[in-house]
Design an enzyme around this catalytic site. Sequence first.
Site, PDB file in Angstrom:
ATOM      1  N   PRO A  12       0.909  -1.245  -0.112  1.00  0.00           N
ATOM      2  CA  PRO A  12      -0.150   0.146   0.049  1.00  0.00           C
ATOM      3  C   PRO A  12       1.023   1.092  -0.053  1.00  0.00           C
ATOM      4  CG  PRO A  12       0.008  -0.980   2.268  1.00  0.00           C
ATOM      5  CD  PRO A  12       0.531  -1.939   1.241  1.00  0.00           C
ATOM      6  N   ASN A  13       0.298   2.157  -0.700  1.00  0.00           N
ATOM      7  CA  ASN A  13       0.756   3.577  -0.996  1.00  0.00           C
ATOM      8  C   ASN A  13       2.367   3.450  -1.527  1.00  0.00           C
ATOM      9  OD1 ASN A  13      -1.232   4.746   0.727  1.00  0.00           O
ATOM     10  ND2 ASN A  13      -0.354   3.731   2.422  1.00  0.00           N
ATOM     11  N   ARG A  20       4.899  10.762  -2.648  1.00  0.00           N
ATOM     12  CA  ARG A  20       4.833  10.683  -1.271  1.00  0.00           C
ATOM     13  C   ARG A  20       5.845  10.933  -0.201  1.00  0.00           C
ATOM     14  NH1 ARG A  20       4.468   4.517   1.104  1.00  0.00           N
ATOM     15  NH2 ARG A  20       4.050   5.093   3.313  1.00  0.00           N
ATOM     16  N   TYR A  25      11.104   8.958   1.225  1.00  0.00           N
ATOM     17  CA  TYR A  25      11.128   8.044   0.169  1.00  0.00           C
ATOM     18  C   TYR A  25      11.608   8.209  -1.272  1.00  0.00           C
ATOM     19  CZ  TYR A  25       7.800   5.779   3.381  1.00  0.00           C
ATOM     20  OH  TYR A  25       7.072   5.390   4.662  1.00  0.00           O
ATOM     21  N   ASN A  77       8.043  -5.404  -0.789  1.00  0.00           N
ATOM     22  CA  ASN A  77       8.152  -4.303   0.041  1.00  0.00           C
ATOM     23  C   ASN A  77       6.562  -4.178   0.509  1.00  0.00           C
ATOM     24  OD1 ASN A  77       7.826  -1.883   1.502  1.00  0.00           O
ATOM     25  ND2 ASN A  77       8.794  -0.739   0.112  1.00  0.00           N
ATOM     26  N   ALA A  80       3.025  -0.482   4.821  1.00  0.00           N
ATOM     27  CA  ALA A  80       2.586  -0.581   6.112  1.00  0.00           C
ATOM     28  C   ALA A  80       2.099  -2.162   6.637  1.00  0.00           C
ATOM     29  CB  ALA A  80       1.471   0.398   6.476  1.00  0.00           C
ATOM     30  N   GLU A 101      12.954  -9.016   1.743  1.00  0.00           N
ATOM     31  CA  GLU A 101      12.043  -8.032   2.159  1.00  0.00           C
ATOM     32  C   GLU A 101      12.777  -6.787   2.006  1.00  0.00           C
ATOM     33  OE1 GLU A 101       9.345  -8.084   5.708  1.00  0.00           O
ATOM     34  OE2 GLU A 101      10.016  -6.443   6.193  1.00  0.00           O
ATOM     35  N   HIS A 103      12.579  -2.191   2.161  1.00  0.00           N
ATOM     36  CA  HIS A 103      12.014  -1.107   2.834  1.00  0.00           C
ATOM     37  C   HIS A 103      13.068   0.162   2.215  1.00  0.00           C
ATOM     38  CE1 HIS A 103       8.946  -2.890   5.174  1.00  0.00           C
ATOM     39  NE2 HIS A 103      10.010  -3.856   5.618  1.00  0.00           N
ATOM     40  N   ARG A 110      12.818   5.001  12.594  1.00  0.00           N
ATOM     41  CA  ARG A 110      11.809   5.653  12.392  1.00  0.00           C
ATOM     42  C   ARG A 110      10.748   5.410  13.656  1.00  0.00           C
ATOM     43  NH1 ARG A 110       9.223   5.274   6.874  1.00  0.00           N
ATOM     44  NH2 ARG A 110       8.027   6.916   7.590  1.00  0.00           N
TER      45      ARG A 110
END
Length: 150
Positions: A12-13, A20, A25, A77, A80, A101, A103, A110
Site C-alpha cells: 500500500p501507498n 509521497r 522515500y 515491500n 505498512a 523484504e 524497505h 523511524r
Amino acid sequence: MNKPQLLLINGPNLNLLGLREPAVYGRETLANITAATRLHAEQRGARLLDFQSNIEGELVARLHLCHAEHITGVIINPGAYTHTSIALRDAIAAVALPCIEVHLSNIHARDTFRHTSLTAAVCTGLIAGLGARGYRLAVDALLDLQDANK
Ligand code: DQA
C-alpha cells in the site's frame, strides 16, 4: 536451465512514490524503480514480474500464484502491512520461496511502531534504508543465492 523468474511485490501507498513524502522515500516513481529493477534483473539473465496493490488480500492472492507462474524468488515491500499483517506473513511462509523484504527507508530509525516487522522472520533476508537501490540489491541477493545452490 530455465531463466530465473522473480516477482516484485509492492504494498500500500507505494504507487504514490515520487509524490509521497519525498524526504523519506525519494523522488523516483514506482514505475521508474520497477524499470530499473527489471533492467538489472535482465542484465543478470532473469525475468522480473511486478505487482502493486493497496489491498492486503490481493497481495496474499498474488503470492498464491507464485507456483503456477513458476516464480523462483520474491522481492516484497509490504509497506505498512509489514507491521500489521499476519495474513501476509502466513502467505510468504506458505509459498516457501526465497524472499527478500525491502524497505526504502530505515524502518529502525523511524517511529517505534515501524521497528517491528511481522513479515521479515519468514523472509530469507531484509534490506532497509538504502532507497530504491535496495530492490536491485534484492535481485542480486536472490540470484546469488540461486547460483550458490546450484
Ligand atoms: C516502507 C516503510 C513502512 O513503514 C511504510 O509504511 C511504507 C514504506 C518503506 O519502504 O520504507 O509504506 O515499507
